[in-house]
Design a protein around this motif. Structure first.
Motif, PDB file in Angstrom:
ATOM      1  N   ILE A 193      -1.548 -26.787   0.152  1.00 35.15           N
ATOM      2  CA  ILE A 193      -2.723 -26.394   0.737  1.00 35.15           C
ATOM      3  C   ILE A 193      -4.133 -27.046   0.145  1.00 35.15           C
ATOM      4  O   ILE A 193      -5.045 -27.570   0.778  1.00 35.15           O
ATOM      5  N   LEU A 194      -4.123 -26.957  -1.057  1.00 33.58           N
ATOM      6  CA  LEU A 194      -5.083 -27.339  -2.137  1.00 33.58           C
ATOM      7  C   LEU A 194      -5.262 -28.684  -1.852  1.00 33.58           C
ATOM      8  O   LEU A 194      -6.375 -29.329  -1.887  1.00 33.58           O
ATOM      9  N   ASN A 195      -4.162 -29.602  -1.910  1.00 36.99           N
ATOM     10  CA  ASN A 195      -4.204 -30.825  -1.990  1.00 36.99           C
ATOM     11  C   ASN A 195      -4.828 -31.415  -0.310  1.00 36.99           C
ATOM     12  O   ASN A 195      -5.552 -32.354  -0.409  1.00 36.99           O
ATOM     13  N   LYS A 196      -4.544 -30.860   0.677  1.00 40.69           N
ATOM     14  CA  LYS A 196      -5.187 -30.929   2.024  1.00 40.69           C
ATOM     15  C   LYS A 196      -6.500 -30.712   2.072  1.00 40.69           C
ATOM     16  O   LYS A 196      -7.260 -31.470   2.671  1.00 40.69           O
ATOM     17  N   ILE A 197      -7.156 -29.877   1.332  1.00 36.60           N
ATOM     18  CA  ILE A 197      -8.453 -29.222   1.398  1.00 36.60           C
ATOM     19  C   ILE A 197      -9.367 -29.777   0.088  1.00 36.60           C
ATOM     20  O   ILE A 197     -10.618 -29.479   0.138  1.00 36.60           O
ATOM     21  N   LYS A 198      -8.657 -30.491  -0.652  1.00 36.26           N
ATOM     22  CA  LYS A 198      -9.409 -30.973  -1.956  1.00 36.26           C
ATOM     23  C   LYS A 198     -10.773 -31.682  -1.694  1.00 36.26           C
ATOM     24  O   LYS A 198     -11.721 -31.657  -2.357  1.00 36.26           O
ATOM     25  N   ASP A 199     -11.170 -32.432  -0.405  1.00 35.92           N
ATOM     26  CA  ASP A 199     -12.380 -33.096  -0.515  1.00 35.92           C
ATOM     27  C   ASP A 199     -13.174 -32.194   0.732  1.00 35.92           C
ATOM     28  O   ASP A 199     -14.151 -33.089   0.977  1.00 35.92           O
ATOM     29  N   LYS A 200     -12.791 -31.225   0.972  1.00 38.11           N
ATOM     30  CA  LYS A 200     -13.436 -30.474   1.940  1.00 38.11           C
ATOM     31  C   LYS A 200     -14.227 -29.303   1.378  1.00 38.11           C
ATOM     32  O   LYS A 200     -13.959 -28.151   1.362  1.00 38.11           O
TER      33      LYS A 200
END
Length: 220
Positions: A107-114
């Motif tokens: 999940i951290l990888n999915k939201i890293k740019d948000k």
């Protein structure tokens, strides 16, 4: 041998609101002594007169005035920093497992740019919590699809408060914050803290009241 004073102090220490009322001299000593008489007598195994309890209460109040550095708390409250309110949050509770950290990494990888979203992760002994912007709910459920989800709570808001740098040196700051929320009947869904930040998570229907209390901490 246990004394009346020791019994009274023990009872008062278990009731922070009572201790606070004593320190501010807004309590009737005679009425309180009558209220405590049976409990003190039971602890000592003999009948204790209310006059002795009143004397113990007054001595304890004097000790509060001398030994408790409330002035330091007042200074800290006056130095509280910015307040941030974030709404539209969801709380996910997962049972701890050997693979949970991999799910978290996903999940951290999915939201890293948000950078605009809210995200916290707390790991306990048996379970872990994620509080995240509700817009990311689908991604959370996908990342943790192999984990045991114990509970999902939506319609939450977080109020974050910046604390003075020396907040860890003075006892009682968290107590003062939580006490004022409790006195206004504000129930907390989660409490999150770092060294210099303090965050409460509440249900949306009470966030206005909670925010008003936090905003006015340094004015009371």
């Amino acid at each position: 041998m246990k004394t009346v004073a020791a019994c009274v102090e023990s009872i008062v220490l278990q009731q922070p609101f009572l201790e606070d009322a004593l320190s501010k001299e807004i309590i009737n000593y005679s009425a309180l002594a009558e209220h405590l008489q049976q409990q003190v007598s039971q602890q000592l195994g003999k009948t204790v007169k209310t006059g002795s309890i009143m004397m113990a209460l007054r001595r304890y109040k004097d000790k509060l005035t001398v030994s408790r550095p409330y002035y330091k708390i007042e200074v800290l409250l006056g130095q509280l920093g910015d307040i941030t309110l974030r709404s539209n949050l969801s709380d996910f509770t997962f049972r701890n497992s050997d693979t949970l950290i991999h799910s978290q990494a996903d999940i951290l990888n999915k939201i890293k740019d948000k950078n605009h979203i809210f995200y916290t992760f707390t790991r306990g002994i048996l379970e872990s919590n994620i509080i995240i912007s509700s817009s990311e709910k689908a991604d959370v459920l996908d990342s943790f699809k192999s984990e045991k989800c114990l509970e999902i709570k939506e319609n939450l808001s977080a109020i974050s408060l910046l604390l003075p740098k020396n907040n860890t040196k003075v006892a009682g700051l968290y107590y003062q914050i939580l006490k004022r929320l409790a006195l206004q009947n504000v129930s907390l869904y989660e409490v999150i803290s770092t060294t210099n930040e303090f965050t409460i998570v509440v249900e949306d229907d009470i966030v206005d009241n909670a925010f008003s209390i936090i905003k006015n901490l340094n004015k009371n």
